[in-house]
Write a protein that holds these residues in place. Structure first.
Motif, PDB file in Angstrom:
ATOM      1  N   MET A   1       0.847  -1.198   0.000  1.00  0.00           N
ATOM      2  CA  MET A   1       0.000   0.000   0.000  1.00  0.00           C
ATOM      3  C   MET A   1       0.879   1.244   0.000  1.00  0.00           C
ATOM      4  N   ALA A   2       0.484   2.271  -0.788  1.00  0.00           N
ATOM      5  CA  ALA A   2       1.293   3.470  -0.900  1.00  0.00           C
ATOM      6  C   ALA A   2       1.348   4.221   0.417  1.00  0.00           C
ATOM      7  N   GLU A   3       2.519   4.735   0.708  1.00  0.00           N
ATOM      8  CA  GLU A   3       2.727   5.504   1.925  1.00  0.00           C
ATOM      9  C   GLU A   3       2.287   6.944   1.698  1.00  0.00           C
ATOM     10  N   ALA A   4       1.400   7.471   2.556  1.00  0.00           N
ATOM     11  CA  ALA A   4       0.876   8.820   2.398  1.00  0.00           C
ATOM     12  C   ALA A   4       1.932   9.850   2.757  1.00  0.00           C
ATOM     13  N   SER A   5       1.799  11.067   2.210  1.00  0.00           N
ATOM     14  CA  SER A   5       2.738  12.142   2.484  1.00  0.00           C
ATOM     15  C   SER A   5       1.998  13.453   2.531  1.00  0.00           C
ATOM     16  N   THR A   6       2.429  14.372   3.415  1.00  0.00           N
ATOM     17  CA  THR A   6       1.807  15.695   3.476  1.00  0.00           C
ATOM     18  C   THR A   6       2.326  16.580   2.352  1.00  0.00           C
ATOM     19  N   GLU A   7       3.446  16.212   1.748  1.00  0.00           N
ATOM     20  CA  GLU A   7       3.976  16.954   0.625  1.00  0.00           C
ATOM     21  C   GLU A   7       3.309  16.496  -0.665  1.00  0.00           C
ATOM     22  N   GLN A   8       3.412  17.336  -1.689  1.00  0.00           N
ATOM     23  CA  GLN A   8       2.996  16.913  -3.020  1.00  0.00           C
ATOM     24  C   GLN A   8       4.213  16.273  -3.694  1.00  0.00           C
ATOM     25  N   THR A   9       3.992  15.114  -4.298  1.00  0.00           N
ATOM     26  CA  THR A   9       5.106  14.317  -4.801  1.00  0.00           C
ATOM     27  C   THR A   9       5.070  14.193  -6.315  1.00  0.00           C
ATOM     28  N   THR A  80      -3.358   9.357  -9.712  1.00  0.00           N
ATOM     29  CA  THR A  80      -2.071   9.941 -10.083  1.00  0.00           C
ATOM     30  C   THR A  80      -2.150  10.477 -11.515  1.00  0.00           C
ATOM     31  N   LEU A  81      -1.782  11.733 -11.704  1.00  0.00           N
ATOM     32  CA  LEU A  81      -1.791  12.331 -13.033  1.00  0.00           C
ATOM     33  C   LEU A  81      -0.464  12.030 -13.725  1.00  0.00           C
ATOM     34  N   VAL A  82      -0.530  11.663 -14.985  1.00  0.00           N
ATOM     35  CA  VAL A  82       0.662  11.279 -15.737  1.00  0.00           C
ATOM     36  C   VAL A  82       0.833  12.208 -16.936  1.00  0.00           C
ATOM     37  N   VAL A  83       2.007  12.813 -17.013  1.00  0.00           N
ATOM     38  CA  VAL A  83       2.380  13.648 -18.152  1.00  0.00           C
ATOM     39  C   VAL A  83       3.473  12.911 -18.925  1.00  0.00           C
ATOM     40  N   LEU A  84       3.221  12.632 -20.211  1.00  0.00           N
ATOM     41  CA  LEU A  84       4.200  11.944 -21.047  1.00  0.00           C
ATOM     42  C   LEU A  84       4.959  12.948 -21.902  1.00  0.00           C
ATOM     43  N   THR A  85       6.229  12.670 -22.125  1.00  0.00           N
ATOM     44  CA  THR A  85       7.064  13.543 -22.953  1.00  0.00           C
ATOM     45  C   THR A  85       7.718  12.734 -24.062  1.00  0.00           C
ATOM     46  N   LEU A 115       6.676  23.164 -19.091  1.00  0.00           N
ATOM     47  CA  LEU A 115       6.585  22.084 -18.106  1.00  0.00           C
ATOM     48  C   LEU A 115       6.116  22.593 -16.751  1.00  0.00           C
ATOM     49  N   ARG A 116       6.710  23.653 -16.267  1.00  0.00           N
ATOM     50  CA  ARG A 116       6.361  24.128 -14.931  1.00  0.00           C
ATOM     51  C   ARG A 116       4.877  24.535 -14.832  1.00  0.00           C
ATOM     52  N   PRO A 117       4.330  25.337 -15.769  1.00  0.00           N
ATOM     53  CA  PRO A 117       2.890  25.651 -15.683  1.00  0.00           C
ATOM     54  C   PRO A 117       1.994  24.422 -15.730  1.00  0.00           C
ATOM     55  N   VAL A 118       2.363  23.444 -16.576  1.00  0.00           N
ATOM     56  CA  VAL A 118       1.541  22.230 -16.677  1.00  0.00           C
ATOM     57  C   VAL A 118       1.570  21.460 -15.359  1.00  0.00           C
ATOM     58  N   ILE A 119       2.742  21.342 -14.741  1.00  0.00           N
ATOM     59  CA  ILE A 119       2.852  20.597 -13.484  1.00  0.00           C
ATOM     60  C   ILE A 119       2.163  21.341 -12.352  1.00  0.00           C
ATOM     61  N   GLU A 120       2.296  22.660 -12.310  1.00  0.00           N
ATOM     62  CA  GLU A 120       1.613  23.443 -11.268  1.00  0.00           C
ATOM     63  C   GLU A 120       0.102  23.280 -11.388  1.00  0.00           C
ATOM     64  N   SER A 121      -0.390  23.298 -12.618  1.00  0.00           N
ATOM     65  CA  SER A 121      -1.826  23.087 -12.834  1.00  0.00           C
ATOM     66  C   SER A 121      -2.241  21.688 -12.399  1.00  0.00           C
ATOM     67  N   ALA A 122      -1.412  20.684 -12.711  1.00  0.00           N
ATOM     68  CA  ALA A 122      -1.728  19.304 -12.323  1.00  0.00           C
ATOM     69  C   ALA A 122      -1.748  19.149 -10.809  1.00  0.00           C
ATOM     70  N   LEU A 123      -0.789  19.769 -10.123  1.00  0.00           N
ATOM     71  CA  LEU A 123      -0.750  19.682  -8.658  1.00  0.00           C
ATOM     72  C   LEU A 123      -1.959  20.367  -8.029  1.00  0.00           C
TER      73      LEU A 123
END
Length: 471
Positions: A1-9, A80-85, A115-123
């Motif tokens: 089972m995945a370990e939870a985190s208070t951070e965004q990973t 989990t959101l996945v961004v492919l490159t 990349l940064r705007p796309v990831i910020e939006s995803a988070l």
């Protein structure tokens, strides 16, 4: 089972270690943990053990490519959101990645800028979904016969009428806007009637050409018209002992209405091309989205047939008048669509439900079902947010907004001013005529002709007249 985190990973997966180093520095931010690996199998193991919010993965990986990695991640961790490159992702790769649930597919040359705007939006999406803790709506128990879902007072009143009228053979006229569920009411009347062991036959009077509708209803003899190669029983004969549902009765041609009146009066009819009288024991339920009394007044519907059909009228409320039913309906459609398509369980966030409840739903329940189906088809997570549910603008919304603007201006006419002249000046100043596309609504509101309004505009602002004339 995945370990939870208070951070965004964020998990970076790429065989290019220089890229991993660059992306780590590029995406570093407070409260964000970045993990990385260069092997597809290792990426799956990380997702299994750790709560990863976003994965950025190259399509070219070993021992299998990023598309397969995407599928395995979606199976292991649907949220989990996945961004492919890729250097140059092909059209097929983009389509397949989207079908498998990728959040985005990006060209590597654009990553320094995008990349940064796309990831910020995803988070942000991940955070919104994490806070969306609205439980699924409680579904009413369906007993196998009634499929009409709702707890609103308006709909409960409909159920009561159905319960009373189902016991009799009285003709029923079901009225309401398109998409409100008139056919479902007809089915409920039949299924709770003594005729439920026999068939419910449905015919859409507006979907069949006038020259064929009579044959569809009453049947025809061989050779009675071109193409009549054999005797054929009509819907009345097929529904003998049961119920005949005449949908869109308001579109029935006058020539057929005469013969329909005879059937309702004595239960007899003749096939097309025959003088032989037939009889059928049929219970009639009709439906229309038109106002039949207005059709009668306009000479498009026979008054005597109207009163024969309208023994009992059941008016279905539009969906906008029963907002409390929307969560139940949306949940029902979600369950049915995901089950039919073998999809993972999807639920609506509280914000998404609120957005559904304030929408006007000009297409009523049918529009809601299509909206949920579209949201499921495009879903990239198991939680739907308002941004995941595209709501169509109501027809005439722009004109309605213009009228509200005009009303507000009328309310602010200074004391002692000529309201027409003052409003004409305001129309020119605010350029409201450009918002409406023409001046018809403004002129109608003022009770004057368009030419008179143009003259007033010309007196106050000459330039605005040219703009108005151009439209």
């Amino acid at each position: 089972m995945a370990e939870a985190s208070t951070e965004q990973t964020i998990l970076l997966v790429d065989q290019d270690h220089d890229f991993l180093e660059w992306a780590t520095k590029h995406l570093s931010a407070k409260g964000v943990r970045i993990l990385r690996c260069d092997h597809a199998d290792n990426a799956v193991k990380v997702v299994e053990k750790t709560a990863v919010d976003v994965v950025v993965a190259d399509i070219q990986l070993q021992p299998y490519d990023g598309l397969e990695l995407l599928s395995r991640i979606r199976q292991t961790s649907p949220n989990t959101l996945v961004v492919l490159t890729a250097g140059f992702p092909s059209t097929g790769q983009v389509i397949e990645a989207t079908q498998r649930g990728a959040h985005d597919v990006m060209r590597k040359e654009s990553l320094p800028f995008e990349l940064r705007p796309v990831i910020e939006s995803a988070l942000q999406i991940v955070e919104d979904r994490r806070s969306a803790d609205q439980p699924a709506a409680d579904m009413p128990v369906l007993d196998g016969r009634v499929k009409i879902i709702g707890v609103s007072r308006a709909l409960q009143d409909v159920f009561k009428i159905v319960g009373r009228v189902a016991r009799s053979d009285a003709p029923v006229l079901v009225t309401g806007e398109s998409g409100t569920g008139k056919e479902l009411v007809a089915k409920a009347i039949h299924e709770y009637s003594p005729r439920r062991q026999q068939e419910l036959i449905t015919i859409n009077c507006g979907a069949i050409p006038e020259n064929l509708l009579e044959s569809e209803l009453f049947g025809h003899e061989k050779g009675s018209f071109t193409g009549a190669i054999a005797r054929r029983a009509g819907r009345f004969e097929q529904a003998d002992g049961g119920t005949l549902f005449l949908d869109e009765i308001g579109d029935m041609p006058l020539s057929v209405q005469v013969k329909m009146l005879r059937v309702l009066q004595d239960g007899t009819f003749s096939r097309v091309g025959s003088n032989e009288t037939q009889s059928a024991d049929v219970r009639i339920v009709a439906a229309t989205n038109k106002i039949l009394s207005a059709e009668v007044a306009g000479g498009r519907f026979r008054e005597d047939l109207y009163y024969r059909l309208n023994v009992v009228e059941i008016r279905l409320p539009p969906l906008r008048d029963r907002a409390e039913d929307i969560p139940l309906l949306a949940e029902f459609f979600l369950q049915r669509i995901t089950r039919k398509n073998g999809m993972a369980r999807i639920r609506l966030s509280a914000e998404a439900i609120a957005a559904l409840q304030v929408h006007r739903w000009p297409g009523n329940v049918r529009e809601l079902e299509n909206t949920i189906a579209r949201a499921c088809a495009l879903a990239s997570s198991t939680v739907l947010l308002p941004a995941d549910i595209p709501l169509a603008a109501a027809p005439g919304a722009e004109k309605g907004a213009l009228k509200q603007s005009l009303d507000r201006i009328m309310d602010s006419v200074p004391a002692g001013e000529n309201s027409v002249r003052w409003l004409a000046s305001e129309l020119a100043t605010r350029a409201l005529e450009r918002e409406s596309g023409d001046l018809k609504e403004a002129a109608a509101l003022l009770g004057i002709g368009i030419s008179d309004l143009r003259s007033l505009l010309a007196e106050t602002h000459t330039g605005s007249l040219e703009a108005a004339s151009g439209r």
